[in-house]
Design a protein around this motif. Structure first.
Motif, mmCIF file in Angstrom:
data_model
loop_
_atom_site.group_PDB
_atom_site.id
_atom_site.type_symbol
_atom_site.label_atom_id
_atom_site.label_comp_id
_atom_site.label_asym_id
_atom_site.label_seq_id
_atom_site.Cartn_x
_atom_site.Cartn_y
_atom_site.Cartn_z
ATOM 1 N N SER A 327 0.826 -1.213 0.000
ATOM 2 C CA SER A 327 0.000 0.000 0.000
ATOM 3 C C SER A 327 0.857 1.259 0.000
ATOM 4 N N VAL A 328 2.011 1.197 0.653
ATOM 5 C CA VAL A 328 2.933 2.341 0.651
ATOM 6 C C VAL A 328 3.572 2.496 -0.729
ATOM 7 N N ILE A 329 3.992 1.390 -1.320
ATOM 8 C CA ILE A 329 4.612 1.420 -2.650
ATOM 9 C C ILE A 329 3.674 2.056 -3.665
ATOM 10 N N GLN A 330 2.399 1.764 -3.558
ATOM 11 C CA GLN A 330 1.426 2.239 -4.537
ATOM 12 C C GLN A 330 0.898 3.636 -4.240
ATOM 13 N N ASP A 331 1.367 4.246 -3.170
ATOM 14 C CA ASP A 331 0.963 5.602 -2.798
ATOM 15 C C ASP A 331 2.136 6.539 -3.107
ATOM 16 N N VAL A 332 1.966 7.422 -4.088
ATOM 17 C CA VAL A 332 3.098 8.250 -4.541
ATOM 18 C C VAL A 332 3.578 9.205 -3.465
ATOM 19 N N THR A 333 2.712 9.540 -2.509
ATOM 20 C CA THR A 333 3.123 10.429 -1.425
ATOM 21 C C THR A 333 3.847 9.660 -0.327
ATOM 22 N N LYS A 334 3.245 8.592 0.168
ATOM 23 C CA LYS A 334 3.851 7.822 1.254
ATOM 24 C C LYS A 334 5.147 7.144 0.834
ATOM 25 N N SER A 335 5.240 6.743 -0.423
ATOM 26 C CA SER A 335 6.443 6.053 -0.888
ATOM 27 C C SER A 335 7.643 6.986 -0.973
ATOM 28 N N GLY A 336 7.387 8.275 -1.116
ATOM 29 C CA GLY A 336 8.461 9.240 -1.305
ATOM 30 C C GLY A 336 8.632 9.678 -2.745
ATOM 31 N N LEU A 337 7.895 9.069 -3.676
ATOM 32 C CA LEU A 337 8.055 9.411 -5.091
ATOM 33 C C LEU A 337 7.731 10.875 -5.354
ATOM 34 N N LEU A 338 6.685 11.384 -4.720
ATOM 35 C CA LEU A 338 6.279 12.769 -4.968
ATOM 36 C C LEU A 338 7.198 13.762 -4.255
ATOM 37 N N THR A 339 8.104 13.265 -3.448
ATOM 38 C CA THR A 339 9.158 14.120 -2.881
ATOM 39 C C THR A 339 10.372 14.148 -3.804
ATOM 40 N N ALA A 340 10.770 12.989 -4.317
ATOM 41 C CA ALA A 340 11.987 12.899 -5.126
ATOM 42 C C ALA A 340 11.773 13.373 -6.556
ATOM 43 N N LEU A 341 10.681 12.935 -7.182
ATOM 44 C CA LEU A 341 10.527 13.125 -8.621
ATOM 45 C C LEU A 341 10.449 14.587 -9.062
ATOM 46 N N PRO A 342 9.716 15.472 -8.361
ATOM 47 C CA PRO A 342 9.687 16.869 -8.816
ATOM 48 C C PRO A 342 11.063 17.514 -8.866
ATOM 49 N N ALA A 343 11.882 17.267 -7.864
ATOM 50 C CA ALA A 343 13.234 17.845 -7.856
ATOM 51 C C ALA A 343 14.088 17.256 -8.970
ATOM 52 N N GLU A 344 13.989 15.945 -9.163
ATOM 53 C CA GLU A 344 14.746 15.301 -10.234
ATOM 54 C C GLU A 344 14.306 15.817 -11.603
ATOM 55 N N PHE A 345 13.008 15.957 -11.780
ATOM 56 C CA PHE A 345 12.472 16.424 -13.060
ATOM 57 C C PHE A 345 12.996 17.814 -13.409
ATOM 58 N N LYS A 346 12.966 18.733 -12.444
ATOM 59 C CA LYS A 346 13.441 20.087 -12.712
ATOM 60 C C LYS A 346 14.910 20.082 -13.128
ATOM 61 N N LEU A 347 15.739 19.394 -12.389
ATOM 62 C CA LEU A 347 17.169 19.359 -12.706
ATOM 63 C C LEU A 347 17.424 18.747 -14.078
ATOM 64 N N ASN A 348 16.794 17.621 -14.335
ATOM 65 C CA ASN A 348 17.046 16.906 -15.579
ATOM 66 C C ASN A 348 16.462 17.626 -16.785
ATOM 67 N N LEU A 349 15.279 18.214 -16.623
ATOM 68 C CA LEU A 349 14.676 18.929 -17.742
ATOM 69 C C LEU A 349 15.474 20.181 -18.083
ATOM 70 N N ASN A 350 15.871 20.935 -17.070
ATOM 71 C CA ASN A 350 16.668 22.137 -17.335
ATOM 72 C C ASN A 350 17.979 21.786 -18.038
ATOM 73 N N ASN A 351 18.575 20.677 -17.652
ATOM 74 C CA ASN A 351 19.803 20.242 -18.308
ATOM 75 C C ASN A 351 19.532 19.859 -19.765
ATOM 76 N N TYR A 352 18.439 19.142 -19.997
ATOM 77 C CA TYR A 352 18.073 18.762 -21.369
ATOM 78 C C TYR A 352 17.855 19.998 -22.237
ATOM 79 N N LEU A 353 17.086 20.964 -21.727
ATOM 80 C CA LEU A 353 16.775 22.164 -22.500
ATOM 81 C C LEU A 353 18.026 22.977 -22.795
ATOM 82 N N SER A 354 18.947 23.023 -21.853
ATOM 83 C CA SER A 354 20.166 23.811 -22.048
ATOM 84 C C SER A 354 21.063 23.222 -23.121
#
Length: 495
Positions: A327-354
């Motif tokens: 149940s934790v794995i399938q919950d994007v908030t409790k698993s931590g995915l919604l903590t890690a992914l936004p920060a990773e997305f910003k860094l990686n996307l900005n690098n791609y665009l540059s």
């Protein structure tokens, strides 16, 4: 709408056979295409012309394809010349049309890349004809707090031809629709979480989500290198495997991941695992919490029949397995995915665009500003951009994000990976994309295969998931299951 459907089906049937050659275009496989090349009943030029005609006729409804490669016919003619004049064939994809996916945002319209993506470069070396780019939920569905259900500002609303009112799923939506409706011979998709494993079942096609790093992500618009992967979406397991063979391998532009995963690539490739007896002696686990369909429904009946079929073909099925913290794995908030992914997305996307040769936007902040300046075109009132705003408010990978990433890895290691090792499983079996998060956090592979159609004509599938590098045994099981059941059928319009 029913009349439109009749006309669309008539168009497909009318185009399905070249009367002058006898080659059947509809549902053509890579093997049948090469048989046509060899016996003279088919050319790459005729094949590309067929798919371009299919796109022009069906895409106004399906919205599966964003753009067609204006060079496709020239590439096809070159492949024909190489075969006829020089007797040269670069491989199974030589002269075969392929569709790739993109980001779907108007903000990137006109942008120029410095080089082909790693997998596209491999396709070109294999002689494939790059037919065009497919639609997907904008920014791989990482834009809105609600699902975009196959919509992008550039491509419009993608539609599922099996049932126009149902979700075509994403984010590799257009690729799955294109494969299902014969808009290309084979297609590619990308996945972070469920982006191959969801649209493939929804559109009754085969999808392979490879072990992370098995295929290069260079040149692919990123979310997170921890989970991003590129894989085939095709009408058959064999076609998906042929395409996988063409795109795996080391890429210096994605060096760390592709070097680490290259140890999993078998000598002589993956084609050797297309075995009718691939279920024999396989240990397949059925974890609790997935097959919860009401008794008497077509899905429940079909899945029971499928497990019986697997046993009859030599597999041992181990039921009632518990994946720790599911149940934790399938919950994007409790698993931590919604903590890690936004920060990773910003860094990686900005690098791609540059690193683009040219782009109207060079950062996530500029994309958000573009959307605000074009609210109607970008559907802001309907969809919003909450996830983009959440990502922009991050400040890099700090202790909070590192803790979240560590938790995601531990959830996978102590969950599905532990179960598979303890019970010596070759795969876990789940329906559709329900195990997508289970397979996502540590880059585990999965293969989905059509398994039937429900009371509304909506397709469903089985998913064989495994540990890193388990592609050979997953292919054996998926192919044997496909050959034993042969359940896929082309879509017939249903509203």
């Amino acid at each position: 709408m029913a009349r439109i459907g009749v006309l669309l089906v008539a168009m497909v049937v009318a185009l399905a056979t070249d009367a002058s050659s006898g080659f059947v275009f509809e549902e053509a496989t890579i093997d049948s295409i090469h048989q046509g090349f060899n016996n003279g009943s088919l050319t790459s030029t005729a094949l590309v012309r067929f798919y371009l005609d299919q796109i022009s006729r069906l895409n106004p409804l399906l919205r599966a394809v964003i753009e067609v490669n204006p060079d496709a016919m020239r590439q096809a003619a070159r492949a024909d010349t190489e075969r006829s004049a020089f007797g040269r064939r670069r491989g199974l994809l030589h002269g075969v049309p392929v569709l790739n996916t993109t980001a779907g945002s108007l903000a990137l319209l006109g942008s120029l890349v410095r080089r082909d993506a790693g997998v596209v470069a491999r396709l070109r070396r294999a002689g494939a004809v790059v037919l065009g780019k497919t639609n997907l939920p904008e920014w791989a569905n990482f834009r809105s707090a609600r699902s975009l259900r196959g919509w992008s500002a550039r491509g419009g609303q993608a539609r599922n031809l099996y049932n126009l009112s149902t979700d075509p799923c994403g984010s590799s939506t257009g690729s799955a629709i294109a494969a299902a409706t014969n808009l290309a011979a084979v297609t590619l998709g990308t996945e972070t979480t469920a982006s191959i494993l969801c649209p493939a079942p929804a559109n009754s096609v085969v999808g392979i989500k490879p072990t992370v790093g098995l295929t290069s992500r260079s040149g692919v618009i990123p979310l997170t290198p921890r989970q991003d992967t590129v894989g085939p979406i095709c009408r058959t397991v064999a076609d998906a495997v042929h395409l996988l063979d063409a795109i795996v391998g080391y890429d210096p532009l994605d060096a760390a991941a592709t070097r680490a995963a290259s140890i999993y690539i078998p000598p002589n490739g993956y084609k050797q695992f297309l075995r009718n007896d691939g279920l024999i002696h396989k240990r397949i686990g059925i974890p609790n919490g997935f097959f919860d369909f009401p008794n008497g429904t077509l899905r429940q009946i079909a899945y029971k029949q499928h497990t019986d079929t697997m046993r009859q073909h030599g597999a041992t099925l181990i039921e009632n397995l518990d994946i720790a913290n599911l149940s934790v794995i399938q919950d994007v908030t409790k698993s931590g995915l919604l903590t890690a992914l936004p920060a990773e997305f910003k860094l990686n996307l900005n690098n791609y665009l540059s690193n683009l040769s040219y782009s109207p936007v060079r950062s996530l902040a500029e994309i958000i500003a573009f959307n605000n300046a074009h609210p109607v075109e970008e559907g802001l009132e309907q969809y919003g951009q909450q996830l983009l705003l959440l990502s922009e408010n991050t400040t890099g990978i700090g202790s909070k994000e590192r803790d979240a990433i560590r938790q995601l890895e531990e959830l996978s290691a102590n969950g599905v990976e532990k179960v598979m090792k303890e019970h010596q499983l070759d795969a876990i079996l789940t329906p559709d994309s329900r195990a997508a998060t289970v397979l996502a956090y540590n880059g585990l592979p999965g293969i989905v295969v059509p398994a039937g159609y429900d009371e509304q004509g909506v397709p469903f599938s089985v998913c064989f998931g495994g540990l890193q590098g388990y592609e050979p045994r997953l292919i054996e099981m998926a192919y044997a299951f496909e050959q034993a059941t042969k359940l896929r059928r082309p879509p017939m319009f249903k509203n």
